[in-house]
Design an enzyme around this catalytic site. Structure first.
Site, PDB file in Angstrom:
ATOM      1  N   CYS A 173       0.931  -1.257   0.138  1.00  0.00           N
ATOM      2  CA  CYS A 173      -0.057   0.173   0.186  1.00  0.00           C
ATOM      3  C   CYS A 173       0.770   1.374   0.119  1.00  0.00           C
ATOM      4  CB  CYS A 173      -0.895   0.163   1.235  1.00  0.00           C
ATOM      5  SG  CYS A 173      -2.196  -1.055   1.171  1.00  0.00           S
ATOM      6  N   ILE A 174       0.346   2.237  -0.851  1.00  0.00           N
ATOM      7  CA  ILE A 174       1.376   3.563  -0.876  1.00  0.00           C
ATOM      8  C   ILE A 174       0.410   4.682  -0.401  1.00  0.00           C
ATOM      9  CG2 ILE A 174       3.211   2.562  -2.063  1.00  0.00           C
ATOM     10  CD1 ILE A 174       1.847   4.006  -4.593  1.00  0.00           C
TER      11      ILE A 174
END
Length: 325
Positions: A173-174
């Protein structure tokens, strides 16, 4: 409130009450069923597929099938034919409403439906919960993902049977980098914060790096722990196998990545390579043994006993001295 994550916390042992760790019961009730462990593989294309979901259901583990490039009604029918429980994912788009309508009209139903969107504290989620409860009233509805007590309260009031806590703490996840929002870096605190107001089960989703993080999640209120990276990279994992410098890896990417979406639009995920770890069954056996050990360190015999232990927050001026209930 204290802000901490998994790496900042250690649980404190209590007097052991069992002769062998194998005596400890790591199983948990979640909805109408009891499962061998309080863990569930993330509902991602590179983590779970139909054969894995069948194996998990047949062997007493909870699963959530992903919703990407899949006819979920046909999938549910195949699971019913095998006498296995049905646990599927849904979004909040018109096609997802049609899915629920087809499940109801064709008499297939679903035991569990997970409404799975990046920002689950939303009017669209409220409407989808209401639609599922109207068409499939006996279905256990999981909704998320959320990050605040206000969101948990709202989702429960809207009719969700469980809420999924975690916005962007996962390995692929970013979200926090792309949006400035999320629970990345303080996921365990967010879980504690949300669990304090919850009256229904919570799934801790994301940020799990080691098996001990399962016990920490249970300590701070999780009924179930959703895990991506630790379940990706097995021999049978659906991710593509890649060889680099003589070592074999499995592809692992986020559901909000361009690899999953097929286009670069509203991207909040990335792709990584996970070293191949062997068989999923072996990892689950090791997880079960480690959770049993956690229960023994907690001075207990069942999973719920982990919730009774004290803990310390590591780091800062008060390192090793911050004792909390």
């Amino acid at each position: 409130m204290e802000i901490f994550d998994y790496d900042n916390i250690l649980l404190l042992p209590r007097k052991c009450r069992v002769e062998s760790r194998s005596e400890c019961d790591a199983s948990t009730m979640f909805g109408p069923r009891r499962f061998e462990l309080p863990v569930v593989p993330a509902n991602m294309k590179t983590v779970i597929d139909e054969p894995i979901s069948e194996w998990l259901a047949a062997n007493g583990y909870f699963y959530v099938m992903h919703r990407f490039d899949l006819d979920s009604v046909a999938y549910a029918k195949r699971m019913r034919d095998k006498k296995l429980f049905v646990s599927i994912s849904a979004g909040v788009k018109p096609d997802d409403y049609k899915l629920v309508d087809r499940l109801a009209a064709e008499g297939v139903g679903a035991d569990y439906i997970t409404i799975d969107i990046a920002h689950g504290h939303a009017d669209t989620v409220q409407r989808m919960i209401e639609h599922i409860k109207k068409r499939l009233p006996d279905t256990f509805v999981i909704a998320g993902n959320v990050a605040t007590p206000e969101a948990v309260i709202d989702l429960e009031n809207w009719g969700a049977d469980a809420t999924k806590v975690g916005v962007g703490p996962g390995k692929v996840c970013i979200t926090k980098l792309k949006t400035g929002f999320g629970t990345g870096g303080w996921q365990l605190s967010a879980l504690k914060w949300c669990a304090r107001v919850a009256t229904k089960p919570i799934i801790a989703d994301g940020g799990i790096r080691d098996h001990g993080d399962i016990a920490k999640s249970v300590r701070f209120g999780a009924a179930m722990v959703m895990i991506g990276a630790l379940f990706a990279g097995h021999e049978e994992s659906p991710g593509r196998t890649v060889e680099v410098d003589g070592r074999r890896y499995k592809e692992y990417f986020g559901s909000a990545s361009d690899f999953n979406k097929g286009e670069y639009k509203h991207v909040e995920g990335k792709r990584i390579l996970e070293p191949i770890k062997g068989k999923l069954a072996d990892t689950l056996r090791e997880m079960r043994e480690d959770v049993q050990s956690s229960i023994s360190y907690a001075g207990g015999t069942t999973l719920a006993d982990i919730r009774k232990v004290n803990y310390v927050i590591l780091g800062g001026d008060n390192a090793g001295e911050h004792l909390l209930m």
